[in-house]
Design an enzyme around this catalytic site. Structure first.
Site, PDB file in Angstrom:
ATOM      1  N   CYS A   1       3.362   3.395  37.924  1.00 21.22           N
ATOM      2  CA  CYS A   1       2.601   2.311  37.274  1.00 21.22           C
ATOM      3  C   CYS A   1       3.335   0.967  37.369  1.00 21.22           C
ATOM      4  O   CYS A   1       2.972   0.105  38.162  1.00 21.22           O
ATOM      5  CB  CYS A   1       2.318   2.639  35.806  1.00 21.22           C
ATOM      6  SG  CYS A   1       1.319   4.122  35.564  1.00 21.22           S
ATOM      7  N   ARG A   2       4.367   0.793  36.565  1.00 20.32           N
ATOM      8  CA  ARG A   2       4.975  -0.538  36.438  1.00 20.32           C
ATOM      9  C   ARG A   2       5.808  -0.956  37.649  1.00 20.32           C
ATOM     10  O   ARG A   2       5.631  -2.075  38.159  1.00 20.32           O
ATOM     11  CB  ARG A   2       5.843  -0.592  35.167  1.00 20.32           C
ATOM     12  CG  ARG A   2       5.013  -0.551  33.900  1.00 20.32           C
ATOM     13  CD  ARG A   2       5.884  -0.267  32.684  1.00 20.32           C
ATOM     14  NE  ARG A   2       6.433   1.086  32.730  1.00 20.32           N
ATOM     15  CZ  ARG A   2       7.285   1.594  31.859  1.00 20.32           C
ATOM     16  NH1 ARG A   2       7.717   0.831  30.869  1.00 20.32           N
ATOM     17  NH2 ARG A   2       7.708   2.837  31.981  1.00 20.32           N
ATOM     18  N   SER A   3       6.733  -0.087  38.099  1.00 18.65           N
ATOM     19  CA  SER A   3       7.633  -0.562  39.169  1.00 18.65           C
ATOM     20  C   SER A   3       6.944  -0.734  40.528  1.00 18.65           C
ATOM     21  O   SER A   3       7.283  -1.689  41.249  1.00 18.65           O
ATOM     22  CB  SER A   3       8.898   0.295  39.267  1.00 18.65           C
ATOM     23  OG  SER A   3       8.611   1.625  39.578  1.00 18.65           O
TER      24      SER A   3
ATOM     25  N   CYS B   1      11.080   1.826  36.861  1.00 18.25           N
ATOM     26  CA  CYS B   1      10.439   2.223  35.600  1.00 18.25           C
ATOM     27  C   CYS B   1      10.705   3.706  35.388  1.00 18.25           C
ATOM     28  O   CYS B   1      11.673   4.250  35.925  1.00 18.25           O
ATOM     29  CB  CYS B   1       8.950   1.878  35.604  1.00 18.25           C
ATOM     30  SG  CYS B   1       7.989   2.719  36.877  1.00 18.25           S
TER      31      CYS B   1
ATOM     32  N   ASP C   1       4.771   0.521  28.622  1.00 19.83           N
ATOM     33  CA  ASP C   1       4.316   1.623  29.478  1.00 19.83           C
ATOM     34  C   ASP C   1       2.802   1.781  29.318  1.00 19.83           C
ATOM     35  O   ASP C   1       2.322   2.076  28.219  1.00 19.83           O
ATOM     36  CB  ASP C   1       5.053   2.889  29.024  1.00 19.83           C
ATOM     37  CG  ASP C   1       4.689   4.101  29.854  1.00 19.83           C
ATOM     38  OD1 ASP C   1       3.747   4.014  30.668  1.00 19.83           O
ATOM     39  OD2 ASP C   1       5.366   5.124  29.679  1.00 19.83           O
TER      40      ASP C   1
HETATM   41  P1  4NP Z   1       5.578   4.120  34.809  1.00 17.32           P
HETATM   42  O1  4NP Z   1       4.518   4.856  33.860  1.00 17.32           O
HETATM   43  O2  4NP Z   1       6.951   4.470  34.266  1.00 17.32           O
HETATM   44  O3  4NP Z   1       5.244   2.690  34.642  1.00 17.32           O
HETATM   45  O4  4NP Z   1       5.349   4.652  36.212  1.00 17.32           O
HETATM   46  C1  4NP Z   1       4.554   6.220  33.561  1.00 17.32           C
HETATM   47  C2  4NP Z   1       4.056   7.141  34.460  1.00 17.32           C
HETATM   48  C3  4NP Z   1       4.037   8.480  34.138  1.00 17.32           C
HETATM   49  C4  4NP Z   1       4.523   8.894  32.918  1.00 17.32           C
HETATM   50  C5  4NP Z   1       5.026   7.967  32.014  1.00 17.32           C
HETATM   51  C6  4NP Z   1       5.047   6.634  32.344  1.00 17.32           C
HETATM   52  N1  4NP Z   1       4.479  10.268  32.587  1.00 17.32           N
HETATM   53  O5  4NP Z   1       4.767  10.600  31.407  1.00 17.32           O
HETATM   54  O6  4NP Z   1       4.142  11.108  33.431  1.00 17.32           O
END
Ligand code: 4NP
Length: 160
Positions: A18-20, A13, A131
């Site tokens: 979060c997602r991965s 991700c 996201d």
């Molecule tokens: P992920 O979510 O890609 O599913 O881990 C996010 C985590 C942090 C951020 C964006 C998406 N960020 O902007 O810091």
């Protein structure tokens, strides 16, 4: 029984908080439940460097633990070109990350299978896992719903 090398699958991700990591835990758990723990190895990474070394987001951890998935030991890292040699499959959480991964893979000779994780989800109605970072609790539960559906479809396909 034939002693085959495990299939190595990398979940990717943006932030790897979060997602991965959720995908990594959901697929690992499903593999174990199906008696396939020896046949697959799962890991996760982010295309961005912002959260390197951090634990998964506490909201992801809380949503996951309610369904029996433990994320607390995972730590964020950034995907590298070397991952395309180390993994057989790279599953992207969304189209933007897929595009970034395609560019990274193009720098290598890797034949790793690169695709969207929701390719495996049945009737998800979505191509990307949204996201959840800037949203509410619903988003974290939706991530789990989508990834559980993808895991189901993934292992069904491996068995056929
Ligand atoms: P992920 O979510 O890609 O599913 O881990 C996010 C985590 C942090 C951020 C964006 C998406 N960020 O902007 O810091």
């Amino acid at each position: 029984m034939v002693n085959k090398q495990p299939t190595r699958v990398l979940m990717v991700c943006l932030g790897n908080i979060c997602r991965s990591p959720t995908a990594e835990a959901v697929f690992r758990s499903k593999a174990a439940a199906l008696g396939l723990a020896e046949q697959f190895q799962f890991d996760s990474a982010g295309t961005a460097a912002w959260h390197i070394g951090k634990s998964p987001d506490s909201r992801s951890q809380q949503a996951a633990v309610k369904r029996g998935y433990q994320l607390q030991r995972l730590r964020a890292r950034q995907v590298t070109a070397a991952d395309f040699a180390a993994f057989d499959m790279v599953l992207a959480m969304d189209e933007q990350n897929l595009a970034n991964l395609q560019a990274l893979q193009a720098e290598t000779k890797s034949k790793a299978k690169l695709e969207l994780v929701l390719h495996y989800a049945n009737n998800a109605g979505l191509t990307s896992v949204p996201d959840p970072y800037y949203g509410g609790d619903d988003g974290f539960n939706q991530v789990l719903d989508l990834l559980e559906s993808a895991a189901e479809g993934f292992f069904k396909l491996q068995a056929s």
